[in-house]
Every structure is written in structure tokens, then in C-alpha cells.
Design an enzyme around this catalytic site. Structure first.
Site, PDB file in Angstrom:
ATOM      1  N   VAL A 260      55.535  19.116  12.751  1.00  0.00           N
ATOM      2  CA  VAL A 260      56.854  18.519  11.905  1.00  0.00           C
ATOM      3  C   VAL A 260      58.092  19.257  12.565  1.00  0.00           C
ATOM      4  O   VAL A 260      58.025  20.456  12.798  1.00  0.00           O
ATOM      5  CB  VAL A 260      56.595  18.841  10.493  1.00  0.00           C
ATOM      6  CG1 VAL A 260      57.521  18.306   9.635  1.00  0.00           C
ATOM      7  CG2 VAL A 260      55.175  18.568  10.022  1.00  0.00           C
TER       8      VAL A 260
ATOM      9  N   HIS B  35      63.255  15.590   5.323  1.00  0.00           N
ATOM     10  CA  HIS B  35      61.906  15.901   4.352  1.00  0.00           C
ATOM     11  C   HIS B  35      61.314  16.802   4.893  1.00  0.00           C
ATOM     12  O   HIS B  35      60.333  17.343   4.326  1.00  0.00           O
ATOM     13  CB  HIS B  35      60.941  14.542   4.509  1.00  0.00           C
ATOM     14  CG  HIS B  35      61.609  13.284   4.010  1.00  0.00           C
ATOM     15  ND1 HIS B  35      61.596  12.065   4.838  1.00  0.00           N
ATOM     16  CD2 HIS B  35      62.210  12.975   2.758  1.00  0.00           C
ATOM     17  CE1 HIS B  35      61.839  11.082   3.942  1.00  0.00           C
ATOM     18  NE2 HIS B  35      62.308  11.619   2.881  1.00  0.00           N
TER      19      HIS B  35
HETATM   20  N1  INI Z   1      55.244  13.505   9.910  1.00  0.00           N
HETATM   21  C1  INI Z   1      54.851  14.471  10.886  1.00  0.00           C
HETATM   22  O1  INI Z   1      53.750  14.695  10.813  1.00  0.00           O
HETATM   23  N2  INI Z   1      55.854  15.536  11.322  1.00  0.00           N
HETATM   24  C2  INI Z   1      57.210  14.771  11.161  1.00  0.00           C
HETATM   25  O2  INI Z   1      58.036  15.533  12.000  1.00  0.00           O
HETATM   26  C3  INI Z   1      57.477  14.042  10.223  1.00  0.00           C
HETATM   27  N3  INI Z   1      59.108  13.447  10.126  1.00  0.00           N
HETATM   28  O3  INI Z   1      59.444  13.785  10.837  1.00  0.00           O
HETATM   29  O4  INI Z   1      59.291  12.570   9.260  1.00  0.00           O
HETATM   30  C4  INI Z   1      56.642  13.292   9.414  1.00  0.00           C
HETATM   31  N4  INI Z   1      56.837  12.330   8.637  1.00  0.00           N
HETATM   32  C5  INI Z   1      56.094  11.482   8.103  1.00  0.00           C
HETATM   33  C6  INI Z   1      55.123  12.007   7.132  1.00  0.00           C
HETATM   34  O5  INI Z   1      53.948  13.021   7.308  1.00  0.00           O
HETATM   35  C7  INI Z   1      54.287  10.841   6.203  1.00  0.00           C
HETATM   36  O6  INI Z   1      53.350  10.362   7.221  1.00  0.00           O
HETATM   37  C8  INI Z   1      55.170   9.886   5.647  1.00  0.00           C
HETATM   38  O7  INI Z   1      56.079  10.223   4.807  1.00  0.00           O
HETATM   39  C9  INI Z   1      54.434   8.696   4.792  1.00  0.00           C
HETATM   40  O8  INI Z   1      53.748   9.538   3.777  1.00  0.00           O
END
Ligand code: INI
Length: 158
Positions: A82, A89
Site C-alpha cells: 500500500v 484511503h
Molecule cells: N490496495 C493495495 O493493495 N494497495 C494500494 O496502494 C491501494 N491503493 O492505493 O488504493 C489499494 N487499494 C485497493 C483496496 O485494497 C481494495 O482492493 C479496494 O478498495 C476494493 O475493496
């Protein structure tokens, strides 16, 4: 002094599941490679490694919980990345991933390890995925092995 209990890094017939987020796959795939390499180098045959892909870090806990509760694995290794720069988020995703992974472990009573990189930049993420600052995938795999052996030792106390 009383007894000291610890776990080694030897793999016998333990079975491992890896859960990896597809989001930021450029980093995630490096974590998987390092985790698999670590398991192999400690004696784990490929047939005892199962890899599950989920959309993002937020989805890791549910898959980890299902795998942990399935009774088919001795440990679950959670991998993902992340990056703060990319999302407002960030804090929610990191907090839920960490909380959910810990929860899966405590509920199932098997090790569920945390190999999710949480970083401010892509550069920092790369550093924790095999460039300069170790590899969180390798660390999470080693922790999983060690914990399976710690639990085996603890079971002997019961
Ligand atoms: N998910 C990640 O694993 N890394 C990220 O950096 C990230 N960003 O940047 O938004 C991310 N978003 C998706 C999140 O994990 C979910 O899959 C999505 O919100 C659907 O539930």
C-alpha cells in the site's frame, strides 16, 4: 532460570498458503518470489505451497481467514503493498489489513504473518521488496516457518 522455548527455521511437512494483493503487482510479485524462495530454501516442497491472489490489501484478511480456518494449512503468509502517495484511503486500508490479518491469526490459532509493505513512496516500497532494505516477503515467510515450529513446541507443553 526456567525453560526457554523457541522455534527453528526447518520445514518438515508444514503446508503454507500465501495471500497476495494484485494491486501494485510490480511489488507484490517480488514479495511472492522472495517468500517462495525462502520456503524452498528451508526445505518446503512446491506442492506444499498454495498461492491465492486477491484484488487489494483490503481483501487480504477475508482470504487469509478462510485459508487459516480451512484446516489445510499450518500458516498463512500475507503479502501486498500500500503506497500512501496513491490514495487518501491509505490509512484505512493499512489499518484494516493489519487488524484483519491479526484477527485471522488469533481466531484460527495458526500463524498468519504480515508481509504487507506500507510506504510513502514507490521508492520506499521497492527498498522493502528486495532493493536495499530487505524483502518483506522473505521476512513474512521466515516468520511463518518459525511460528509453526514455536506452536509445535507449545503443543508439547499441553
Ligand atoms: N490496495 C493495495 O493493495 N494497495 C494500494 O496502494 C491501494 N491503493 O492505493 O488504493 C489499494 N487499494 C485497493 C483496496 O485494497 C481494495 O482492493 C479496494 O478498495 C476494493 O475493496
Amino acid at each position: 532460570m526456567g525453560q526457554a522455548i523457541s522455534g527453528g527455521l526447518t520445514v518438515g511437512d508444514q503446508k503454507f498458503a500465501i495471500v497476495v494483493a494484485r494491486f501494485n503487482d510490480f511489488i507484490g510479485s517480488r514479495l511472492v518470489s522472495a517468500a517462495v524462495d525462502t520456503l524452498r530454501r528451508h526445505g518446503c516442497p512446491d506442492e506444499n505451497i498454495t498461492t491465492v491472489h486477491v484484488p487489494g490489501a483490503f481483501e487480504i484478511p477475508l482470504a487469509a481467514k478462510k485459508l487459516a480456518e480451512s484446516g489445510k494449512f499450518d500458516a498463512v503468509i500475507c503479502l501486498g503493498c500500500v503506497i500512501r502517495g496513491e490514495t487518501p484511503h491509505f490509512d484505512y486500508i493499512c489499518a484494516e489489513a493489519a487488524r484483519g490479518i491479526a484477527d485471522a491469526s488469533i481466531r484460527s490459532s495458526i500463524p498468519v504473518t504480515f508481509g504487507v509493505i506500507t510506504a510513502d513512496t514507490i521508492e520506499q516500497s521497492l527498498q522493502r521488496a528486495g532493493v536495499k532494505a530487505g524483502n518483506k516477503g522473505a521476512e513474512a515467510a521466515a516468520a511463518a516457518i518459525e511460528m509453526t515450529n514455536v506452536l509445535a513446541e507449545l503443543a508439547r507443553l499441553e
